[in-house]
Design an enzyme around this catalytic site. Structure first.
Site: not given
Length: 518
Positions: A189, A193, A242
């Site tokens: 992933d 985060d 990202r």
């Protein structure tokens, strides 16, 4: 046309399994690193991790959890030095009143005042993630986290190398190596985060490599309570997107080196804002803009270098900032920081970023500086200077000492010492922290304008104080940082409480007087 990360990287092999049982050992004299933090983690009271607490050594994930659970309380400061390979197989759930752990993940849940730092030959978290939840004042430093998966075997932490969620604040992620071996199709992933109320974070001197996703701030368009976050002196290499994604959050992004961003890079959206200064972007596509949505974000840019950067055409759900990159917002930064010229960012970031680099930092003038390790009490603390601050002067300032008649408090105090000793006008009494670092504050019932302080060390302890910060305790803003005791001047500030934070010392410091002047 650049190819996605999974097709271009060299796979990172999983390390061999380590011993399944580890022991948390108290370390009487060892290497730990808690140098000064810059950025939003200095706000909201600052970030010191386990400074002043006991130091223990851990070689398994179970030992890390045991160290957390053996504390007197969930907020008792602790420095956990990690060496060796941490895996899902050697990380068990441990129970206790001061922890809330889980098997198969490094669980920092409902705790505070913790430093996890790699030491010795290095710490590798292999296929196991670090999860920070409902926690505060956390430092993760000098470790490698690699190949954490959300599908396949083993799985850990939802596939995130480092994940923060649910009422997390004041976290410093520093000098770590974060990497994957592909994107979502390969079971990975994100590398870092932040979501569901993660605030006041600094991400500095890390390498982030070989991943489909660098990281996000805000997990959905309704997850709008995150940030602010500072990213500085990081290397992003071979990342699809990202770097980071910002949903309704504010980020300060400076002096980072971006190489091979394959699809998109910094992506403020849904009201997200980014101040992007003196970064170097190389061999990349769409390094800044709002992508994959029409919910626009904004950016303020200055001093960046775009080296072989290509831009797609604007359209529905695709809003690149380039090729003519211009600011469309203005963002005020509340803390002091030093900028390297963008032209030297590739060199200085390559020299300093990542684990096992000696915790080197930039001098602020395009050179790498090796922190000086100072031994005191139970730990050896590395104290880098992140900004070029002058050494305090030693002459007695003129004017009225506002500390006389004021109040005082602090983070801790050594046996036989008192907070009030720093405001009694008597050089024969003093305050010491319980370890080698800590906070001492002067406070008033109504606001005072202060532009100078004088830190006077007790007889026989001159020179003990190393690195420090002066903070406006009302707001958490850093007014000045530097090293050594004496007279410290800064911009006149109206406040009710001022804090002198000792972040490095050669021996236990003794502050006889904390004088304040208009």
């Amino acid at each position: 046309m650049r190819r996605p990360v999974a097709l271009r990287l060299l796979a990172v092999g999983a390390a061999g399994a380590a011993t399944a049982i580890g022991v948390a050992l108290v370390v009487p004299q060892a290497s730990a690193a808690t140098g000064g933090v810059t950025g939003y983690a200095t706000q909201n009271g600052g970030t010191t991790g386990g400074a002043g607490g006991q130091t223990v050594r851990a070689t398994t994930g179970t030992a890390i959890h045991t160290a957390l659970c053996n504390r007197a309380s969930s907020s008792t400061p602790i420095i956990i030095q990690v060496e060796g390979t941490i895996t899902v197989g050697n990380t068990a759930k441990v129970s206790g009143n001061s922890c809330n752990t889980a098997a198969g993940v490094i669980e920092l849940k409902q705790i505070s005042n913790v430093t996890i730092v790699g030491v010795g030959a290095g710490a590798v978290f292999d296929q196991i993630g670090i999860h920070i939840r409902e926690s505060s004042n956390i430092i993760i430093q000098n470790v490698t986290v690699q190949n954490v998966k959300k599908s396949g075997s083993p799985t850990s932490n939802g596939g995130d190398a480092i994940g923060m969620e649910s009422s997390v604040h004041n976290v410093w992620v520093d000098h770590n190596s974060l990497l994957a071996s592909g994107g979502e199709d390969q079971g990975y992933d994100s590398l870092i985060d932040m979501k569901a109320g993660t605030n006041y974070v600094t991400v500095s001197y890390n390498t982030l490599r070989n991943s489909g996703r660098g990281g996000l701030i805000g997990s959905s368009d309704s997850d709008t309570g995150n940030g602010p976050v500072t990213f500085h002196h990081n290397l992003y290499e071979n990342i699809d997107s990202r770097t980071p994604l910002l949903r309704a959050a504010t980020a300060h992004i400076y002096n980072n080196y971006y190489v091979s961003l394959n699809k998109s890079g910094i992506n403020p959206r849904d009201g997200g804002k980014a101040k992007v200064e003196n970064n170097y972007f190389k061999n990349s596509q769409d390094v800044l803009g709002t992508f994959y949505t029409d919910l626009m974000g904004s950016w303020q840019v200055a001093g960046n270098i775009f080296d072989n950067v290509t831009w797609t055409s604007p359209g529905t759900e695709n809003h690149p900032a380039g090729p003519n990159v211009q600011s469309n917002t203005s963002i005020s930064i509340p803390y002091a920081y030093s900028l390297d010229a963008a032209s030297c960012v590739p060199t200085v970031v390559t020299q300093t970023a990542g684990a096992n680099k000696g915790l080197q930092v930039s001098s602020g003038s395009c050179t790498a500086t090796t922190p000086t390790a100072t031994t005191a009490g139970p730990t050896t603390t590395a104290s880098p200077t992140r900004t070029a601050s002058p050494t305090p002067t030693q002459s007695q300032p003129s004017g009225t000492n506002l500390s006389i008649g004021a109040g005082a408090d602090g983070s801790s105090k050594g046996g036989g010492t008192s907070y009030g000793n720093v405001i009694d006008g008597n050089l024969g009494t003093y305050w010491s922290p319980s370890g080698t670092t800590g906070d001492i504050s002067v406070k008033w019932s109504s606001a005072k304008s202060v532009s100078r302080i004088n830190i006077r060390e007790a007889s026989g302890s001159a020179g003990a104080i190393g690195s420090w910060q002066v903070l406006n305790a009302d707001t958490g803003a850093v007014l000045k940082s530097g090293s050594g005791a004496g007279v410290i001047s800064f911009t006149s500030t109206s406040l009710k409480k001022i804090t002198f934070r000792i972040t490095g010392a050669s021996v236990t410091p003794k502050v006889a007087e904390f004088e304040t002047y208009a």
